[in-house]
Enzyme design. Structure first.
Site, PDB file in Angstrom:
ATOM      1  N   CYS A  80      -3.114   1.111   6.002  1.00 29.17           N
ATOM      2  CA  CYS A  80      -2.327   2.333   6.048  1.00 29.17           C
ATOM      3  C   CYS A  80      -0.918   2.049   5.513  1.00 29.17           C
ATOM      4  CB  CYS A  80      -2.243   2.854   7.487  1.00 29.17           C
ATOM      5  SG  CYS A  80      -3.755   3.681   8.043  1.00 29.17           S
ATOM      6  N   HIS A 143      -6.456   7.155   6.888  1.00 24.60           N
ATOM      7  CA  HIS A 143      -6.973   6.023   7.653  1.00 24.60           C
ATOM      8  C   HIS A 143      -8.494   5.926   7.636  1.00 24.60           C
ATOM      9  CE1 HIS A 143      -7.483   2.966  10.664  1.00 24.60           C
ATOM     10  NE2 HIS A 143      -8.107   3.791  11.475  1.00 24.60           N
ATOM     11  N   ASN A 183     -18.335  -1.577   0.614  1.00 27.18           N
ATOM     12  CA  ASN A 183     -19.197  -1.599   1.793  1.00 27.18           C
ATOM     13  C   ASN A 183     -18.814  -0.417   2.665  1.00 27.18           C
ATOM     14  OD1 ASN A 183     -20.327  -4.081   0.981  1.00 27.18           O
ATOM     15  ND2 ASN A 183     -18.776  -5.249   2.072  1.00 27.18           N
ATOM     16  N   HIS A 196     -11.828   1.871   1.507  1.00 27.24           N
ATOM     17  CA  HIS A 196     -11.446   0.781   0.619  1.00 27.24           C
ATOM     18  C   HIS A 196     -12.671   0.102   0.035  1.00 27.24           C
ATOM     19  CE1 HIS A 196     -12.568  -1.626   4.124  1.00 27.24           C
ATOM     20  NE2 HIS A 196     -12.521  -2.714   3.364  1.00 27.24           N
ATOM     21  N   GLN A 198     -13.612  -3.670  -2.607  1.00 22.17           N
ATOM     22  CA  GLN A 198     -13.132  -5.002  -2.940  1.00 22.17           C
ATOM     23  C   GLN A 198     -13.532  -5.356  -4.373  1.00 22.17           C
ATOM     24  OE1 GLN A 198     -13.573  -8.042   0.310  1.00 22.17           O
ATOM     25  NE2 GLN A 198     -14.837  -6.465   1.269  1.00 22.17           N
TER      26      GLN A 198
END
Length: 378
Positions: A80, A143, A183, A196, A198
């Site tokens: 955040c 969030h 994921n 999010h 990666q």
């Protein structure tokens, strides 16, 4: 055009802000991004990779990841925007999309090439630094959510961020494969609820990518380079239509004929490109909409959000494998029913021989019929 603003965190890690435009960057952060106030200690040393003499594969040893953040409360989320009560990984008070080097990285920060194991040698006991890089992509400042909860504009910015990082990481010393992925869901092992993904820049070609690359290269050579294996598969699936889910001008999504997972969909561009960076503007625009549509249908299958792994397979940076490799997304989920998961047990985990509990044709029909509305919370 996406506006890119690079900076550094207090321990030296790179952080890059991506905004839909220079104007939106000014709105979110002002003329300059805030500095990281945490005063973090220097980064630890690069971990190790070990060579498996029985398979020829490399395994990263990253014991420091045992201490990474696990499902923190919202007011302590490291993704955040920073506040006076929570100095997070992202110093700005607001942002659109951010990419930064993972604090708990499996590869890197050192860069370099792995030693070669000569043909006929076992390579037993070979250990080398885990060269490479691992990055986190924060899709949005909210969030909770996932890629599927993004607005089209924000999703488009994420795609540009993937392209930017793919190009930059591919140029780094020793990098052999750039892997963008998301994921979603605690059933997959997610440790942060913040939307999010990666990016891993591996110092070797991972086993599955190597296998697909070798298979694609054999086919490519057998037809004298007239077509690619994925291109041929895509044409067959579009002609049959039985397992098709979505078709656009530049992309199509289908359930593969030999799907290994209870829910598996491949999203494939209509022209062969090696990676996301090679997609043109029109292709990225359509990808934004068709990918969001696909994720909404995946969530429309059940009354609760579907756990999944969204894996972008890009061409390995290997001159033998690169020419025949074809960018595509493989989205898989272990969910085989509303209240049942597929676990990788004896046959799958020990032998790599998958046994699917669903039929690809029925899964494709279910996805076609699923309402194009997700259950994710923006």
């Amino acid at each position: 055009m996406t506006h890119v603003t690079p900076t550094r965190l207090s321990d030296g890690r790179e952080l890059i802000y991506f905004d839909a435009s220079a104007g939106s960057a000014e709105t979110h952060r002002g003329p300059a991004a805030a500095a990281d106030q945490r005063g973090l200690p220097p980064r630890g040393a690069t971990g190790d990779v070990r060579h498996d003499a029985l398979t020829g594969e490399w395994t990263a040893v990253a014991a420091h990841r045992q201490t990474r953040t696990h499902l923190p409360p919202a007011d302590q989320c490291p993704l955040c925007p920073s506040s006076s009560a929570n100095l997070s990984e992202i110093p700005a008070r607001d942002y659109e999309v951010v990419v930064f080097e993972n604090r708990f990285s499996s590869f890197g920060p050192a860069l370099g090439g792995l030693p070669s194991i000569a043909a006929g040698e076992a390579g037993w006991g070979t250990t080398t630094p885990a060269y490479g890089r691992c990055e986190v992509v924060a899709f949005d400042s909210s969030h909770e959510g996932s890629f599927g909860s993004l607005t089209p504009e924000r999703a488009r910015t994420v795609i540009d961020a993937w392209a930017h990082r793919t190009e930059a990481l591919s140029a780094m010393d020793g990098v052999k494969q750039v892997f963008c992925f998301e994921n979603r869901g605690e059933d997959i092992g997610v440790t942060l609820l913040h939307p999010h993904g990666q990016i891993y820049a591996y110092p070797f070609v991972p086993p599955r990518a190597a296998l697909m690359g070798q298979t694609a290269r054999r086919y490519f050579d057998s037809v004298d380079g007239r077509e690619t294996l994925m291109g041929s598969v895509l044409e067959s699936e579009r002609t049959s239509g039985e397992r098709m889910v979505l078709e656009g001008k530049h992309f199509s999504a289908f359930v593969p004929f030999a799907a290994r997972w209870p829910l598996e969909v491949h999203l494939v561009p209509h022209r062969r490109v090696p990676d996301i960076a090679a997609l043109n503007g029109s292709e990225r625009d359509e990808l934004t909409g068709i990918y969001l549509d696909l994720l909404a249908r995946v969530d429309g299958l059940y009354t609760t959000p579907t756990p999944y792994i969204a894996a972008w397979h890009q061409a390995p940076l290997d001159p033998e494998l690169h020419p025949a490799s074809y960018l595509h997304l493989q989205l898989t989920s272990p969910r085989r029913a509303e209240d049942k998961l597929k676990f990788l047990a004896g046959s799958e985990a020990a032998m790599g021989a998958f046994i699917n509990d669903t039929t690809p044709e029925q899964v494709a029909e279910n996805l076609r019929n699923a309402a194009s509305t997700g259950t994710d919370t923006p």
